[in-house]
Design a protein around this motif. Structure first.
Motif, PDB file in Angstrom:
ATOM      1  N   ALA A 106      49.403  49.110  33.902  1.00 50.50           N
ATOM      2  CA  ALA A 106      48.631  49.862  32.986  1.00 50.50           C
ATOM      3  C   ALA A 106      48.841  51.194  32.617  1.00 50.50           C
ATOM      4  O   ALA A 106      48.631  51.725  31.585  1.00 50.50           O
ATOM      5  N   ALA A 107      48.830  51.741  33.776  1.00 50.38           N
ATOM      6  CA  ALA A 107      48.925  53.188  33.776  1.00 50.38           C
ATOM      7  C   ALA A 107      50.351  53.829  33.004  1.00 50.38           C
ATOM      8  O   ALA A 107      50.411  54.706  32.412  1.00 50.38           O
ATOM      9  N   SER A 108      51.248  52.957  33.376  1.00 56.30           N
ATOM     10  CA  SER A 108      52.619  53.148  32.662  1.00 56.30           C
ATOM     11  C   SER A 108      52.865  52.904  31.028  1.00 56.30           C
ATOM     12  O   SER A 108      53.952  52.919  30.522  1.00 56.30           O
ATOM     13  N   GLY A 109      51.827  52.284  30.697  1.00 55.48           N
ATOM     14  CA  GLY A 109      51.883  51.745  29.339  1.00 55.48           C
ATOM     15  C   GLY A 109      52.552  50.674  29.106  1.00 55.48           C
ATOM     16  O   GLY A 109      52.711  50.492  27.763  1.00 55.48           O
ATOM     17  N   ILE A 110      52.901  49.772  30.088  1.00 52.60           N
ATOM     18  CA  ILE A 110      53.634  48.383  29.628  1.00 52.60           C
ATOM     19  C   ILE A 110      52.519  47.489  29.388  1.00 52.60           C
ATOM     20  O   ILE A 110      51.489  47.197  30.148  1.00 52.60           O
ATOM     21  N   PRO A 111      52.328  46.721  28.310  1.00 50.96           N
ATOM     22  CA  PRO A 111      51.701  45.753  27.967  1.00 50.96           C
ATOM     23  C   PRO A 111      51.629  44.451  28.863  1.00 50.96           C
ATOM     24  O   PRO A 111      52.878  43.960  29.549  1.00 50.96           O
ATOM     25  N   VAL A 112      50.532  44.051  29.325  1.00 48.14           N
ATOM     26  CA  VAL A 112      50.495  43.060  30.201  1.00 48.14           C
ATOM     27  C   VAL A 112      49.508  41.996  29.997  1.00 48.14           C
ATOM     28  O   VAL A 112      48.271  42.441  29.187  1.00 48.14           O
ATOM     29  N   VAL A 113      49.653  41.051  29.708  1.00 47.30           N
ATOM     30  CA  VAL A 113      48.921  39.683  29.592  1.00 47.30           C
ATOM     31  C   VAL A 113      48.580  38.808  30.772  1.00 47.30           C
ATOM     32  O   VAL A 113      49.632  38.263  31.218  1.00 47.30           O
ATOM     33  N   ALA A 114      47.366  38.815  31.463  1.00 45.44           N
ATOM     34  CA  ALA A 114      47.005  37.752  32.352  1.00 45.44           C
ATOM     35  C   ALA A 114      46.653  36.375  31.862  1.00 45.44           C
ATOM     36  O   ALA A 114      45.729  36.404  30.917  1.00 45.44           O
ATOM     37  N   VAL A 115      47.255  35.408  32.073  1.00 47.60           N
ATOM     38  CA  VAL A 115      46.949  34.111  31.816  1.00 47.60           C
ATOM     39  C   VAL A 115      46.283  33.107  32.969  1.00 47.60           C
ATOM     40  O   VAL A 115      46.619  33.465  34.169  1.00 47.60           O
ATOM     41  N   VAL A 116      45.620  32.104  32.626  1.00 49.61           N
ATOM     42  CA  VAL A 116      44.986  31.291  33.438  1.00 49.61           C
ATOM     43  C   VAL A 116      43.970  31.726  34.383  1.00 49.61           C
ATOM     44  O   VAL A 116      42.654  31.251  34.307  1.00 49.61           O
ATOM     45  N   ARG A 117      44.358  32.859  35.264  1.00 47.77           N
ATOM     46  CA  ARG A 117      43.367  33.158  36.052  1.00 47.77           C
ATOM     47  C   ARG A 117      42.797  34.628  35.455  1.00 47.77           C
ATOM     48  O   ARG A 117      43.694  35.669  35.263  1.00 47.77           O
ATOM     49  N   ASN A 118      41.672  35.245  35.662  1.00 45.36           N
ATOM     50  CA  ASN A 118      41.309  36.367  35.112  1.00 45.36           C
ATOM     51  C   ASN A 118      41.209  37.547  36.472  1.00 45.36           C
ATOM     52  O   ASN A 118      40.644  36.975  37.390  1.00 45.36           O
ATOM     53  N   VAL A 119      41.620  38.582  36.225  1.00 45.47           N
ATOM     54  CA  VAL A 119      41.554  39.712  37.513  1.00 45.47           C
ATOM     55  C   VAL A 119      40.382  40.499  36.940  1.00 45.47           C
ATOM     56  O   VAL A 119      40.580  41.272  36.119  1.00 45.47           O
ATOM     57  N   VAL A 120      39.344  40.839  37.637  1.00 44.64           N
ATOM     58  CA  VAL A 120      38.069  41.144  37.635  1.00 44.64           C
ATOM     59  C   VAL A 120      38.490  42.896  37.474  1.00 44.64           C
ATOM     60  O   VAL A 120      38.971  43.117  38.484  1.00 44.64           O
ATOM     61  N   GLY A 121      38.174  43.685  36.515  1.00 48.67           N
ATOM     62  CA  GLY A 121      38.319  44.893  36.532  1.00 48.67           C
ATOM     63  C   GLY A 121      39.622  45.533  35.982  1.00 48.67           C
ATOM     64  O   GLY A 121      39.661  46.717  36.177  1.00 48.67           O
ATOM     65  N   ALA A 122      40.653  44.656  35.948  1.00 46.30           N
ATOM     66  CA  ALA A 122      41.754  44.889  35.297  1.00 46.30           C
ATOM     67  C   ALA A 122      41.766  45.344  34.170  1.00 46.30           C
ATOM     68  O   ALA A 122      41.362  44.591  33.118  1.00 46.30           O
TER      69      ALA A 122
END
Length: 348
Positions: free
Chosen positions: A141-157
């Motif tokens: 996230a800090a480097s500006g790379i787009p990320v999509v988390a699927v299936v599981r939610n990572v709280v606070g990310a």
């Protein structure tokens, strides 16, 4: 050794660590423990290595048509179908995909992410390994790379997330079993320390409470979310003093195992014991008996995840979104409700 030609591989070999770990040290990542960091830095100084950040950024820019995909269990056909859905979208958009299996290892996941960053990925789709924390995704996230988390939610990310309505799906499945006359309904399979497990168990529990039925903890039998785990879960369930007559399974893989275990015990799924899965993988329709299951549409989820990532890449900025996809109960033979497939959309 010629110091002007020292590589990351040379450092990794000398320090006794992986190439990805060296990369994390060079990027000042907080994911490396201090002892390892000190050892790698000592080798860097000894070999005279100089990290060319400008060249690294240039490589990343030149490789911007690469998408990273990491799944937590590629042995589960659900994730194979998920990856197929992603491929449908990414390939047509002209992107090459790097696919990796973390095998539920957070350490392996970290190494793969570091390696993918080295190759200059334009974005990442991640089905997080069990135990993934927001800090694991912070460097991305800090480097500006787009990320999509699927299936599981990572709280606070601070990344986009796409997951199914696990609670509503589980609740509707149990309501259906109650409507068939079952009063002792188990929840079988899955590991407790995931958001998916928690949400599905909550749906199971609330549906039983709504029907005025007990939901004792002994009816929640956690095992590996696999066919073998399903066999182990039903073996334990049938040994209970008041054995259940039906079960909602954590996923289809566990449900197939439950069916195997029932037959080994001389019971026929759908006739002597009602079985409901979760996912609706391709094999669910052709299984014998055909599996009643909560359909998540894994290929559709993969397509939506890819479209969400492309939206962020094309926008040139990361603005996290959360999408909860609807699910539906697909009634087939394994629950004992008749021979004709029928579906009904969940009203959450």
């Amino acid at each position: 050794m010629n110091k002007s030609r020292v590589t990351v591989v040379d450092i990794a070999r000398a320090a006794g660590v992986s190439k990805s770990t060296v990369s994390l040290v060079l990027q000042a990542s907080p994911l490396v423990n201090e002892a390892t960091r000190a050892r790698v830095n000592a080798v860097i100084r000894e070999l005279g290595y100089v990290y060319n950040r400008g060249a690294a950024n240039l490589r990343q820019s030149a490789s911007s048509r690469i998408i990273g995909i990491i799944v937590n269990d590629l042995t589960n056909s659900f994730f194979a179908e998920l990856a197929v859905g992603m491929d449908m979208v990414m390939q047509s958009a002209g992107y090459v995909q790097f696919l990796s299996n973390s095998a539920e290892s957070v350490d392996r996941q970290r190494e793969v992410i570091a390696s993918m960053r080295e190759h200059g990925i334009a974005g990442l789709i991640l089905s997080p390994a069990r135990g993934t924390e927001a800090a694991d995704l912070k460097p991305l996230a800090a480097s500006g790379i787009p990320v999509v988390a699927v299936v599981r939610n990572v709280v606070g990310a601070k990344v986009s997330t796409l997951f199914s309505d696990n609670y509503a799906g589980a609740k509707d499945a149990v309501r259906h079993l109650v409507s068939l006359g079952h009063t002792r309904i188990a929840f079988l399979g899955g590991i407790a320390n995931t958001t998916v497990f928690t949400e599905r168990v909550e749906g199971w529990r609330d549906a039983l409470s709504e029907a005025g039925l007990a939901a004792p903890d002994r009816l929640v039998i956690g095992t590996a979310a696999s066919r073998a785990g399903g066999v182990a879960a039903i073996e334990r369930a049938l040994l209970l003093p008041e054995a259940p007559t039906a079960a909602l399974c954590f996923n289809d893989a566990a449900a197939f195992g439950v069916c195997d275990g029932l037959r080994a015990a001389g019971k026929e799924p759908g006739r002597d014991f009602a079985v409901v899965g979760f996912d609706d993988v391709i094999e669910a329709e052709t299984a014998v008996p055909a599996l009643t299951t909560v359909s998540v549409d894994p290929q559709g989820m993969g397509r939506r995840a890819a479209q969400l990532l492309l939206k962020q890449i094309n926008a040139g900025r990361v603005e996290p979104e959360t999408i909860v996809s609807s699910v539906r109960l697909v009634v087939r033979q394994s629950c004992g409700a008749g021979q004709t497939d029928r579906t009904r959309r969940i009203s959450a």
